[in-house]
Write an enzyme that holds these catalytic residues in place. Structure first.
Site, PDB file in Angstrom:
ATOM      1  N   SER A 153      31.896 -22.085 -42.810  1.00  0.00           N
ATOM      2  CA  SER A 153      31.921 -20.794 -42.134  1.00  0.00           C
ATOM      3  C   SER A 153      30.714 -20.750 -41.200  1.00  0.00           C
ATOM      4  CB  SER A 153      31.901 -19.644 -43.143  1.00  0.00           C
ATOM      5  OG  SER A 153      31.964 -18.391 -42.509  1.00  0.00           O
TER       6      SER A 153
ATOM      7  N   TYR B 212      34.944 -14.467 -32.148  1.00  0.00           N
ATOM      8  CA  TYR B 212      34.432 -15.513 -33.032  1.00  0.00           C
ATOM      9  C   TYR B 212      34.157 -14.933 -34.415  1.00  0.00           C
ATOM     10  CZ  TYR B 212      31.583 -19.454 -34.641  1.00  0.00           C
ATOM     11  OH  TYR B 212      31.081 -20.519 -35.354  1.00  0.00           O
TER      12      TYR B 212
ATOM     13  N   LYS C 299      35.643 -15.814 -38.333  1.00  0.00           N
ATOM     14  CA  LYS C 299      34.725 -16.158 -39.416  1.00  0.00           C
ATOM     15  C   LYS C 299      34.722 -15.096 -40.516  1.00  0.00           C
ATOM     16  CE  LYS C 299      33.282 -20.101 -37.892  1.00  0.00           C
ATOM     17  NZ  LYS C 299      33.676 -21.350 -38.602  1.00  0.00           N
TER      18      LYS C 299
END
Length: 277
Positions: free
Chosen positions: A135, A149, A153
């Site tokens: 991660s 993004y 994640k």
């Protein structure tokens, strides 16, 4: 030391490449995937049959299952499955096109979910194993200019944390790796940017544009990070999260404290919406 077999997506560069090299050097077997043929010919030449290679675009979700199944079929037991393939695409949310949004989420979230899902039947059948998901500090702390993004994640964080509870009865451990900035190709210019909108000039979201213009100092050593990831596979029970880098620790702890402060003061008002007897 007992020899193990690892499956790792995206071994052509970055953490995936470093993990594969360290594991092969110590005598383990590695099943790795790459999008571009020829990108790991040196590893194949040096390690031969101990390096199993599958060609895979992680956004091709049916192909993910096909490649994972083939690796287990060819190699038998696989002890550790690492979801590593991914990339960064930064910019304000409306600076990315619809296609760029879909590709980012499919790569960083759906591809990782599919990798884990494809491995689970095999891990259950063999009586256990380990799932490790690469991660990021961006999975726990958010900043303007990286909303999509973060979406990938943060999504994989929630999936893996719940999955850890689902598969614990089968002897399968789950670990999320939270590295900060690292001296990989990602930080040396491989990250992508949306087309800038002048409306965001001078706003917090525009700060990420500096990543393309100037060298941003990073402190993470990919060799040390990979070594810690490998060592985590031997920990019992499996650590749910492994924070790597002083920058990651500071950002994560700061974000968690701030989040807790935001909700702790709402204890009484939260209870006001409870149904009365």
């Amino acid at each position: 030391m007992t020899t193990q077999t690892w499956f790792i997506t995206g071994v052509n560069s970055g953490f995936g490449r470093e993990l594969a090299q360290q594991l092969l050097a110590r005598g383990d077997r590695v099943a790795g995937t790459v999008r571009r043929e020829g990108s790991v010919d040196d590893l194949r030449a040096e390690y031969g049959d101990r390096f199993w290679l599958g060609h895979l675009d992680i956004t091709d979700l049916p192909k993910v299952r096909e490649v994972v199944d083939a690796a287990f079929t060819d190699l038998g037991r696989i002890d550790v499955v690492v979801g590593n393939a991914g990339y960064g695409f930064f910019g304000a949310a409306e600076e990315l096109t619809d296609d760029e949004v879909v590709h980012q989420i499919t790569t960083n979230l759906l591809g990782s979910i599919q990798t884990a899902r494809a491995a689970l039947p095999h891990l259950r059948a063999q009586g256990g194993g380990r799932l490790i998901q690469i991660s990021s500090v961006a999975g726990l702390a958010a900043h303007a200019g990286a909303s999509l993004y973060h979406a990938g994640k943060w999504g994989i964080e929630g999936f893996m944390e719940a999955l850890a509870q689902e598969v614990a009865p089968f002897g399968i451990g789950v670990t999320l790796v939270e590295p900060g900035g690292a001296r990989t190709a990602f930080s040396r210019g491989s990250l992508r940017m949306g087309e800038p909108l002048t409306a965001y000039d001078g706003t917090p979201a525009a700060l990420v544009r500096q990543f393309k213009k100037t060298a941003v100092p990073v402190i993470g050593d990919p060799v040390r990070i990979a070594a810690r990831v490998i060592a985590s596979a031997a920990q019992q029970p499996a650590p749910l999260r492994v924070v790597l880098g002083s920058d990651s620790y500071q950002a994560v702890t700061g974000a968690l404290r701030q989040r807790l402060q935001q909700v702790e003061g709402q204890k009484d008002t939260a209870a006001e919406t409870d149904a009365t007897a």
